[in-house]
Write an enzyme that holds these catalytic residues in place. Structure first.
Site, PDB file in Angstrom:
ATOM      1  N   ASN A   1     -10.348  -0.688   0.408  1.00  0.00           N
ATOM      2  CA  ASN A   1      -8.893  -0.340   0.407  1.00  0.00           C
ATOM      3  C   ASN A   1      -8.396  -0.840  -1.024  1.00  0.00           C
ATOM      4  O   ASN A   1      -8.204  -1.928  -1.589  1.00  0.00           O
ATOM      5  CB  ASN A   1      -8.085  -1.250   1.200  1.00  0.00           C
ATOM      6  CG  ASN A   1      -6.686  -1.195   1.531  1.00  0.00           C
ATOM      7  OD1 ASN A   1      -5.860  -0.701   0.512  1.00  0.00           O
ATOM      8  ND2 ASN A   1      -5.938  -1.509   2.681  1.00  0.00           N
TER       9      ASN A   1
ATOM     10  N   CYS B   1       0.821  -1.208  -0.136  1.00  0.00           N
ATOM     11  CA  CYS B   1      -0.041  -0.137  -0.052  1.00  0.00           C
ATOM     12  C   CYS B   1       0.814   1.305   0.060  1.00  0.00           C
ATOM     13  O   CYS B   1       0.278   2.364  -0.285  1.00  0.00           O
ATOM     14  CB  CYS B   1      -0.925  -0.043   1.101  1.00  0.00           C
ATOM     15  SG  CYS B   1      -2.017  -1.581   1.341  1.00  0.00           S
TER      16      CYS B   1
ATOM     17  N   HIS C   1      -3.816   6.945   3.608  1.00  0.00           N
ATOM     18  CA  HIS C   1      -4.097   5.823   3.075  1.00  0.00           C
ATOM     19  C   HIS C   1      -5.557   5.215   3.487  1.00  0.00           C
ATOM     20  O   HIS C   1      -5.656   5.395   4.578  1.00  0.00           O
ATOM     21  CB  HIS C   1      -2.981   4.778   3.168  1.00  0.00           C
ATOM     22  CG  HIS C   1      -3.160   3.437   2.898  1.00  0.00           C
ATOM     23  ND1 HIS C   1      -3.507   3.043   1.658  1.00  0.00           N
ATOM     24  CD2 HIS C   1      -3.228   2.287   3.664  1.00  0.00           C
ATOM     25  CE1 HIS C   1      -3.790   1.622   1.556  1.00  0.00           C
ATOM     26  NE2 HIS C   1      -3.737   1.156   2.695  1.00  0.00           N
TER      27      HIS C   1
HETATM   28  O1  UT7 Z   1      -3.802  -1.596   3.651  1.00  0.00           O
HETATM   29  C1  UT7 Z   1      -2.919  -2.534   4.486  1.00  0.00           C
HETATM   30  C2  UT7 Z   1      -3.080  -2.099   5.881  1.00  0.00           C
HETATM   31  N1  UT7 Z   1      -4.363  -2.730   6.546  1.00  0.00           N
HETATM   32  C3  UT7 Z   1      -4.868  -2.339   7.729  1.00  0.00           C
HETATM   33  O2  UT7 Z   1      -4.603  -1.204   8.053  1.00  0.00           O
HETATM   34  C4  UT7 Z   1      -6.004  -3.259   8.269  1.00  0.00           C
HETATM   35  C5  UT7 Z   1      -5.944  -2.898   9.657  1.00  0.00           C
HETATM   36  N2  UT7 Z   1      -6.822  -3.794  10.282  1.00  0.00           N
HETATM   37  C6  UT7 Z   1      -8.148  -3.609  10.270  1.00  0.00           C
HETATM   38  O3  UT7 Z   1      -8.729  -2.684   9.503  1.00  0.00           O
HETATM   39  C7  UT7 Z   1      -9.056  -4.439  11.427  1.00  0.00           C
HETATM   40  O4  UT7 Z   1      -8.332  -5.197  11.995  1.00  0.00           O
HETATM   41  C8  UT7 Z   1      -9.844  -5.221  10.606  1.00  0.00           C
HETATM   42  C9  UT7 Z   1     -11.107  -4.639   9.747  1.00  0.00           C
HETATM   43  C10 UT7 Z   1      -9.350  -6.129   9.456  1.00  0.00           C
HETATM   44  C11 UT7 Z   1     -10.818  -6.438  11.583  1.00  0.00           C
HETATM   45  O5  UT7 Z   1     -11.320  -5.662  12.340  1.00  0.00           O
HETATM   46  P1  UT7 Z   1     -11.152  -5.769  14.134  1.00  0.00           P
HETATM   47  O6  UT7 Z   1     -12.070  -4.854  14.784  1.00  0.00           O
HETATM   48  O7  UT7 Z   1      -9.758  -5.941  14.349  1.00  0.00           O
HETATM   49  O8  UT7 Z   1     -11.862  -7.292  14.078  1.00  0.00           O
HETATM   50  P2  UT7 Z   1     -11.330  -8.668  14.604  1.00  0.00           P
HETATM   51  O9  UT7 Z   1     -10.343  -9.098  13.730  1.00  0.00           O
HETATM   52  O10 UT7 Z   1     -10.519  -8.368  15.940  1.00  0.00           O
HETATM   53  O11 UT7 Z   1     -12.454  -9.596  14.666  1.00  0.00           O
HETATM   54  C12 UT7 Z   1     -13.564  -9.182  15.479  1.00  0.00           C
HETATM   55  C13 UT7 Z   1     -14.487 -10.009  15.398  1.00  0.00           C
HETATM   56  C14 UT7 Z   1     -14.110 -11.731  15.273  1.00  0.00           C
HETATM   57  O12 UT7 Z   1     -15.427 -12.354  15.961  1.00  0.00           O
HETATM   58  P3  UT7 Z   1     -14.898 -12.958  17.500  1.00  0.00           P
HETATM   59  O13 UT7 Z   1     -13.832 -13.739  17.458  1.00  0.00           O
HETATM   60  O14 UT7 Z   1     -15.045 -11.540  18.549  1.00  0.00           O
HETATM   61  O15 UT7 Z   1     -16.407 -13.637  17.734  1.00  0.00           O
HETATM   62  C15 UT7 Z   1     -14.129 -11.847  13.854  1.00  0.00           C
HETATM   63  O16 UT7 Z   1     -14.524 -13.266  13.614  1.00  0.00           O
HETATM   64  O17 UT7 Z   1     -15.470  -9.876  14.023  1.00  0.00           O
HETATM   65  C16 UT7 Z   1     -15.199 -11.177  13.492  1.00  0.00           C
HETATM   66  N3  UT7 Z   1     -15.260 -10.697  11.930  1.00  0.00           N
HETATM   67  C17 UT7 Z   1     -16.308 -10.695  11.292  1.00  0.00           C
HETATM   68  N4  UT7 Z   1     -17.650 -10.531  11.371  1.00  0.00           N
HETATM   69  C18 UT7 Z   1     -18.320 -10.165  10.424  1.00  0.00           C
HETATM   70  C19 UT7 Z   1     -14.234 -10.597  11.376  1.00  0.00           C
HETATM   71  N5  UT7 Z   1     -14.260 -10.174  10.069  1.00  0.00           N
HETATM   72  C20 UT7 Z   1     -15.832 -10.444  10.011  1.00  0.00           C
HETATM   73  C21 UT7 Z   1     -16.466  -9.889   8.873  1.00  0.00           C
HETATM   74  N6  UT7 Z   1     -18.001 -10.117   9.256  1.00  0.00           N
HETATM   75  N7  UT7 Z   1     -16.309  -9.601   7.748  1.00  0.00           N
END
Ligand code: UT7
Length: 333
Positions: free
Chosen positions: A289, A119, A259
């Site tokens: 993204n 990115c 970004h």
């Molecule tokens: O461009 C490159 C740089 N990339 C970034 O900067 C991305 C940085 N990271 C993020 O933007 C976030 O970490 C994500 C959007 C990828 C994920 O968000 P989060 O708030 O960190 O969620 P998480 O991975 O901690 O997951 C929280 C919950 C989990 O369920 P449990 O374990 O709490 O029951 C996941 O399984 O959300 C669940 N989950 C979803 N639920 C519905 C993860 N993805 C989804 C989804 N729909 N698409």
């Protein structure tokens, strides 16, 4: 790498941006994945993203954006000395997508290569080109950020599959009047985070096999939580340093173009920097993204809607796989 030229002298002469027509809503993704519009909107800020038609490859978007940028700059393709294509989703693993662009636009004199800094790639390319232009080994250069990330989505992982989209942005760089253009630019990397954003298979570490494809290993993987924590720290730090190198404060900045990886990261960074919403560029709700294309597309759109005007000062920060980051302060022309 850090560079400061408070006198400017190298800048963006023209911009182009291309987004595929097909918009894919969160609800459409929810038909394929165990997810919801509510989760995607509240956790990321994304409402829809664009996917390229099956016959469209990264170079097709790159060529269209490049042609626009050249027309905007009033520079002929034959005047280009260098073409850099920043991409994480090239047409082929090799040769460079930039070579396809070079032939298609008819830039007969130009050296062409791809730049892999995920990115951060487009801003890395800007950093390289400005150095080449200042050194005298380039007069006009083209730097493109182009992605068809929809081809490398891991459909087995809802947490990454919902994030990405396709698109391309391009800029022609060249000499500009003193006081205008790039006032500071920096780029850095922390390879300790190598595994956090990765396509595990398809390279020399693990070659592509039927098994790796079936296991989703020839696709985009990310340790989202780790990247999130890192980005919230790294973006304001890089921005502060770019401002310091330019001899400016946050109050001097008319527009912040970060970004577009997650609205929560953008908001946290803007708040830490003390930049209000009206001075922060956001288009993640429409495109998701688009990796290396985020920043040039953002600049193109901000200028088109009158948010980026001649004489204004711009702060931009990119971050992503590597891990890598880059930031710049420019005086817009
Ligand atoms: O461009 C490159 C740089 N990339 C970034 O900067 C991305 C940085 N990271 C993020 O933007 C976030 O970490 C994500 C959007 C990828 C994920 O968000 P989060 O708030 O960190 O969620 P998480 O991975 O901690 O997951 C929280 C919950 C989990 O369920 P449990 O374990 O709490 O029951 C996941 O399984 O959300 C669940 N989950 C979803 N639920 C519905 C993860 N993805 C989804 C989804 N729909 N698409």
């Amino acid at each position: 790498m850090e560079f400061s030229s408070r006198a400017g002298g190298v800048g963006i002469l023209g911009l182009g941006a291309v987004l595929p027509e097909r918009a894919v809503s969160n609800d459409e993704l929810a038909q394929r994945l165990d997810t919801s519009d509510e989760w995607i909107r509240t956790r990321t800020g994304i409402r829809e993203r664009r996917y390229a038609a099956p016959e469209v490859a990264t170079s097709d978007l790159a060529v269209a954006a490049a042609r626009q940028a050249l027309a905007d700059a009033r520079i002929a393709p034959e005047q280009l000395d260098w073409i850099i294509c920043a991409t994480t989703s090239p047409d082929n693993p090799f040769p460079a997508t930039a070579s396809r662009v070079q032939a298609t636009i008819g830039a007969g004199r130009a050296a062409a290569f791809d730049l892999m800094a995920c990115c951060s790639g487009w801003l890395y390319g800007v950093a390289l080109l400005q150095g080449l232009i200042r050194s005298g080994s380039c007069r006009y250069g083209l730097v493109i950020g182009a992605e068809v990330l929809s081809r490398i989505i891991n459909w087995q992982d809802r947490s990454t599959a919902v994030l990405v989209g396709d698109g391309a942005g391009a800029a022609v760089l060249g000499p500009v009047a003193e006081g205008a253009g790039i006032l500071s630019i920096l780029a850095g990397s922390d390879g300790d985070g190598y595994e956090h954003i990765i396509m595990p298979a398809g390279g020399s570490r693990m070659r592509a096999t039927a098994e790796t494809v079936a296991a989703g290993l020839n696709a985009f993987h990310m340790n989202g939580r780790e990247v999130f924590k890192w980005a919230v720290r790294q973006v304001p730090e890089a921005a502060d340093r770019a401002l310091e190198l330019a001899g400016l404060g946050v109050g001097d900045i008319d527009l912040f173009v970060p970004h577009q990886a997650n609205l929560r990261i953008i908001e946290a960074a803007a708040e830490r920097l003390g930049l209000p919403e009206e001075r922060t560029w956001v288009n993640i709700e429409r495109y998701g993204n688009i990796s290396a294309a985020c920043i040039p597309v953002g600049l193109y759109e901000a200028r088109a809607c009158g948010r980026l005007l001649p004489g204004q000062r711009l702060l931009t920060v990119a971050f992503g796989g590597g891990l890598t980051w880059a930031a710049a302060v420019m005086r817009w022309m």
